[in-house]
Design a protein around this motif. Structure first.
Motif, mmCIF file in Angstrom:
data_model
loop_
_atom_site.group_PDB
_atom_site.id
_atom_site.type_symbol
_atom_site.label_atom_id
_atom_site.label_comp_id
_atom_site.label_asym_id
_atom_site.label_seq_id
_atom_site.Cartn_x
_atom_site.Cartn_y
_atom_site.Cartn_z
ATOM 1 N N ILE A 458 51.009 35.735 28.379
ATOM 2 C CA ILE A 458 49.621 35.277 28.285
ATOM 3 C C ILE A 458 49.517 33.761 28.427
ATOM 4 O O ILE A 458 48.482 33.235 28.833
ATOM 5 N N LYS A 459 50.610 33.072 28.132
ATOM 6 C CA LYS A 459 50.614 31.616 28.253
ATOM 7 C C LYS A 459 50.523 31.159 29.704
ATOM 8 O O LYS A 459 50.128 30.027 29.979
ATOM 9 N N THR A 460 50.886 32.043 30.619
ATOM 10 C CA THR A 460 50.854 31.692 32.046
ATOM 11 C C THR A 460 49.520 32.025 32.701
ATOM 12 O O THR A 460 49.345 31.765 33.886
ATOM 13 N N LYS A 461 48.579 32.620 31.957
ATOM 14 C CA LYS A 461 47.295 33.044 32.513
ATOM 15 C C LYS A 461 46.180 32.173 31.934
ATOM 16 O O LYS A 461 45.797 32.324 30.775
ATOM 17 N N SER A 462 45.658 31.265 32.747
ATOM 18 C CA SER A 462 44.598 30.374 32.266
ATOM 19 C C SER A 462 43.321 31.125 31.936
ATOM 20 O O SER A 462 42.550 30.709 31.057
ATOM 21 N N THR A 463 43.082 32.245 32.606
ATOM 22 C CA THR A 463 41.853 33.013 32.363
ATOM 23 C C THR A 463 41.876 33.694 30.994
ATOM 24 O O THR A 463 40.835 34.123 30.494
ATOM 25 N N LEU A 464 43.083 33.801 30.375
ATOM 26 C CA LEU A 464 43.210 34.538 29.113
ATOM 27 C C LEU A 464 43.399 33.613 27.910
ATOM 28 O O LEU A 464 43.854 34.060 26.858
ATOM 29 N N LYS A 465 43.034 32.345 28.053
ATOM 30 C CA LYS A 465 43.285 31.408 26.960
ATOM 31 C C LYS A 465 42.450 31.720 25.720
ATOM 32 O O LYS A 465 42.783 31.295 24.613
ATOM 33 N N TYR A 466 41.346 32.435 25.871
ATOM 34 C CA TYR A 466 40.522 32.792 24.714
ATOM 35 C C TYR A 466 40.855 34.169 24.146
ATOM 36 O O TYR A 466 40.300 34.581 23.129
ATOM 37 N N ILE A 506 31.620 36.530 37.123
ATOM 38 C CA ILE A 506 31.472 35.610 38.248
ATOM 39 C C ILE A 506 30.589 34.421 37.869
ATOM 40 O O ILE A 506 29.362 34.533 37.764
ATOM 41 N N LEU A 507 31.228 33.282 37.651
ATOM 42 C CA LEU A 507 30.563 31.996 37.489
ATOM 43 C C LEU A 507 30.910 31.131 38.694
ATOM 44 O O LEU A 507 31.772 31.488 39.495
ATOM 45 N N GLN A 508 30.266 29.997 38.812
ATOM 46 C CA GLN A 508 30.523 29.138 39.969
ATOM 47 C C GLN A 508 31.982 28.701 40.008
ATOM 48 O O GLN A 508 32.559 28.559 41.089
ATOM 49 N N GLU A 509 32.579 28.505 38.857
ATOM 50 C CA GLU A 509 33.990 28.120 38.807
ATOM 51 C C GLU A 509 34.869 29.210 39.404
ATOM 52 O O GLU A 509 35.821 28.935 40.127
ATOM 53 N N ASN A 510 34.538 30.474 39.132
ATOM 54 C CA ASN A 510 35.298 31.583 39.690
ATOM 55 C C ASN A 510 35.114 31.692 41.192
ATOM 56 O O ASN A 510 36.061 31.992 41.925
ATOM 57 N N LEU A 511 33.896 31.459 41.655
ATOM 58 C CA LEU A 511 33.633 31.553 43.093
ATOM 59 C C LEU A 511 34.491 30.570 43.872
ATOM 60 O O LEU A 511 34.985 30.879 44.960
ATOM 61 N N GLN A 512 34.686 29.411 43.326
ATOM 62 C CA GLN A 512 35.497 28.412 44.021
ATOM 63 C C GLN A 512 36.960 28.853 44.106
ATOM 64 O O GLN A 512 37.623 28.642 45.124
ATOM 65 N N LYS A 513 37.466 29.474 43.030
ATOM 66 C CA LYS A 513 38.865 29.868 43.005
ATOM 67 C C LYS A 513 39.163 31.012 43.967
ATOM 68 O O LYS A 513 40.230 31.066 44.569
ATOM 69 N N PHE A 514 38.223 31.954 44.099
ATOM 70 C CA PHE A 514 38.490 33.162 44.866
ATOM 71 C C PHE A 514 37.727 33.208 46.191
ATOM 72 O O PHE A 514 37.456 34.282 46.716
ATOM 73 N N HIS A 517 36.069 29.481 51.357
ATOM 74 C CA HIS A 517 35.205 28.370 51.733
ATOM 75 C C HIS A 517 34.984 27.450 50.529
ATOM 76 O O HIS A 517 35.205 27.823 49.389
ATOM 77 N N ASP A 518 34.564 26.237 50.809
ATOM 78 C CA ASP A 518 34.272 25.293 49.741
ATOM 79 C C ASP A 518 32.994 25.716 49.021
ATOM 80 O O ASP A 518 31.939 25.884 49.638
ATOM 81 N N ILE A 519 33.092 25.888 47.746
ATOM 82 C CA ILE A 519 31.965 26.318 46.926
ATOM 83 C C ILE A 519 31.681 25.244 45.880
ATOM 84 O O ILE A 519 32.595 24.737 45.226
ATOM 85 N N ASP A 520 30.413 24.889 45.776
ATOM 86 C CA ASP A 520 30.005 23.912 44.777
ATOM 87 C C ASP A 520 30.037 24.570 43.402
ATOM 88 O O ASP A 520 29.418 25.600 43.175
ATOM 89 N N THR A 521 30.792 23.993 42.460
ATOM 90 C CA THR A 521 30.940 24.588 41.121
ATOM 91 C C THR A 521 29.790 24.223 40.191
ATOM 92 O O THR A 521 29.748 24.706 39.055
ATOM 93 N N THR A 522 28.843 23.393 40.659
ATOM 94 C CA THR A 522 27.738 22.975 39.794
ATOM 95 C C THR A 522 26.856 24.162 39.435
ATOM 96 O O THR A 522 26.575 25.031 40.266
ATOM 97 N N ASP A 532 31.340 26.682 33.977
ATOM 98 C CA ASP A 532 32.465 27.446 33.478
ATOM 99 C C ASP A 532 32.005 28.221 32.242
ATOM 100 O O ASP A 532 30.809 28.241 31.918
ATOM 101 N N ARG A 533 32.935 28.860 31.539
ATOM 102 C CA ARG A 533 32.538 29.667 30.394
ATOM 103 C C ARG A 533 31.886 28.833 29.290
ATOM 104 O O ARG A 533 30.904 29.265 28.673
#
Length: 619
Positions: A458-466, A506-514, A517-522, A532-533
């Motif tokens: 779990i330490k290697t998964k940034s999405t699971l930090k919570y 799906i948040l803007q931060e996720n759209l950029q990662k997956f 194309h370049d996606i604005d995270t704002t 982000d969360r």
């Protein structure tokens, strides 16, 4: 003396259609007889007396209807015989015989002649004969009952004494195979014909051995008026010199031809000694598909925790039955784990990109690899307790002579015990723990190893930090579903929260990662900072009015959050995280209230965000 009242000998016979058969043919039905409750009392009493007298002479190769054993014992002997001959590069054949309507064709005179010669005489013999030969039955069909008629042959499937009587009917053939030392032996232990009720399998080592065993079976079948279906009986050869084996064998007046695979006790065995795992996965898949109409699906279905319990009770046993007795590769186990992960994702409405850890931990599921390890250890311990059985003798012998390169079951046991840091096999044989002690030992060991493994992963998964890992995570569901009832609307809220917790919402931060194309995270709602969360749940100004009413309820339940606001997001997403130990009340009532408020809050934010997005799209 020696007679039973007529009304206690009557039974109701219900024809049950065999799987995949034509319902128009009477021969495709199996008759199951239900007797009265009162008649079971004398049958139960007689069974204890019969077992006490007949068990000493009962063949140890009969593993059906035998106390403290199961069909797995016969499957184990087959697998161990194949492994033994493979280790020494010798040939062995597996012959599976299909007896036609074995229970229905038992010849009463022959049966009671055998029982008399086995020592059951006097009043007891007369009483048993009267109960079988003078029994009457009524056929139940479409809620109507036929007139009573006498059953002139066969023993009732469903009656208390039927199993004991049938074991004696085919005991002669098994004893002859043992007495003549036909078939395979492991060390000095003959296991030539492992049998489960009427399912006789044979393990000859040479062509002469094969034909001798088939003649023994056909001779006894002729005396007992039993028919074997040659077209459904099969023979496969394991070894390096298969071309030397004949391809046709005589079974009485019929012939059996060699094949490349056969089904034995639900396991499809192939002559290349490789197990095909795909049929097991297909059985599990069909089982779960059959329950879709009952709500066993993700979106607006049952609570995922309930769905998992259904899978654990109905699908998982069918998927893994008998696999503790066969040699599986890492690829086979991974294929089964992959199937179960996909199923659990669907039941929880989680996308395919969701990490593996929450797929299991949210419902407290065990990976199939762990399930199989537990089954191996439990089966080994059941054999360890059967101190007077052939299987126990085999276990002791194989532990002494087999090395790590063997395909023997004992090597799998050794490796599994080492994996979970349990006592070695010899120690367990010498000092066997009770069932409750062993169950506790396995539960602690598997939980400890699994917890250590996923804690590192779990330490290697940034999405699971919570995501927090609960103590004893196997069979211990996460609060998200533990405190969610059966209401479909509440289940939907919990699924939204699960997606946010696992980082798959799906948040803007996720759209950029997956996205390639370049996606604005704002944030598209407030246009002030990246979405982000933390922003979505706590700081987005557009959602402030929806947020505050829920936050107040949470801080009232957990006053410590007012002094440590940095932990507020963690409490909303997962109150069981170790960072909140000592801050969040441990009583289940408060935990349930926290879960309810956080679930309501996240769903409220989700609805508001979705509404704003639709409005922006229309404009």
């Amino acid at each position: 003396m020696g007679a039973m009242p007529e009304h206690l000998k009557e039974g109701v016979l219900t024809p049950v259609l065999k799987k995949g058969k034509d319902k128009r043919l009477p021969s495709n039905y199996r008759g199951i007889t239900v007797t009265t409750t009162v008649s079971k009392i004398p049958e139960h009493t007689l069974q204890e007396r019969l077992n006490k007298q007949l068990d000493p002479t009962q063949s140890k190769l009969q593993r059906g209807f035998t106390a403290k054993t199961s069909p797995l014992n016969a499957a184990f002997m087959v697998s161990e015989a194949i492994a033994e001959k493979t280790d020494y590069k010798e040939n062995v054949a597996l012959v599976t015989l299909d007896a036609e309507k074995a229970f229905d064709r038992v010849w009463h005179e022959r049966l009671f002649s055998k029982i008399y010669l086995d020592g059951i005489q006097g009043t007891l013999w007369l009483l048993l004969r009267d109960m079988q030969a003078n029994a009457t039955s009524r056929v139940k069909w479409e809620n109507t009952l036929s007139n009573p008629f006498r059953t002139l042959q066969g023993i009732r499937q469903g009656a208390k004494l039927s199993t004991t009587l049938y074991k004696r009917y085919n005991n002669n053939v098994l004893q002859q195979i043992e007495d003549n030392n036909l078939g395979t032996s492991i060390g000095t232990t003959n296991i030539g014909a492992p049998t489960v009720a009427d399912d006789i399998s044979m393990l000859p080592t040479t062509p002469l051995d094969t034909q001798a065993m088939l003649h023994t079976v056909s001779h006894n079948a002729e005396l007992d008026k039993v028919n074997f279906n040659a077209t459904k009986s099969e023979l496969i050869v394991y070894g390096n010199h298969k071309e030397e084996e004949p391809t046709v064998w005589e079974l009485g007046r019929d012939q059996i031809t060699s094949s490349t695979s056969t089904t034995h006790l639900g396991l499809v065995r192939q002559n290349n000694n490789k197990f095909n795992i795909e049929p097991k996965i297909q059985v599990a898949r069909r089982t779960m598909y059959s329950l879709l109409g009952a709500g066993l699906h993700g979106r607006r279905g049952l609570n995922p925790l309930t769905s998992y319990r259904i899978w654990e009770c109905f699908g998982l046993p069918r998927c893994t039955f008998g696999l503790e007795c066969v040699k599986l590769t890492g690829k086979d186990i991974e294929a089964m784990d992959k199937f179960q992960r996909g199923l659990l994702r669907q039941l929880q409405s989680l996308p395919d990109r969701c990490a593996n850890i929450p797929v299991y931990s949210l419902v407290g599921a065990k990976p199939i690899s762990v399930v199989l390890d537990i089954k191996v250890l439990n089966f080994f311990m059941s054999l360890a307790r059967q101190t007077d059985s052939k299987e126990h003798q085999i276990i002791r012998r194989q532990l002494a002579v087999k090395d790590e390169n063997s395909a023997s079951f004992t090597i799998t046991v050794r490796k599994t015990l080492q994996k979970y840091q349990l006592p070695d096999a010899y120690s367990l044989l010498e000092k066997t723990p009770t069932k409750s002690q062993w169950k506790k030992m396995i539960k602690e060991a598997t939980n400890n190893i699994y917890t250590a493994k996923i804690t590192e992963e779990i330490k290697t998964k940034s999405t699971l930090k919570y995501l927090g890992i609960q103590k004893q995570p196997l069979d211990n569901p996460h609060p998200i579903y533990k405190f969610t009832g059966p209401n479909p609307f509440e289940v939907l809220k919990a699924q939204i929260k699960a997606r946010i917790l696992t980082g798959t919402y799906i948040l803007q931060e996720n759209l950029q990662k997956f996205n390639q194309h370049d996606i604005d995270t704002t944030c598209e709602l407030c246009h002030s900072e990246p979405e982000d969360r933390n922003h979505f749940i706590l700081t987005c100004k557009k959602l402030e009015d929806r947020r505050q009413k829920h936050l107040q309820k949470l801080t009232n339940l957990v006053p410590a959050l007012q002094e440590r606001p940095a932990l507020l997001l963690q409490c909303i997403l997962d109150q069981s995280h170790e960072d909140l130990t000592g801050l969040v009340p441990a009583d289940e009532e408060t935990m349930s209230q926290i879960e309810q408020h956080s679930r309501d809050m996240l769903y409220d934010l989700h609805r508001a965000r979705t509404s704003y997005q639709k409005l922006n799209t229309q404009n």
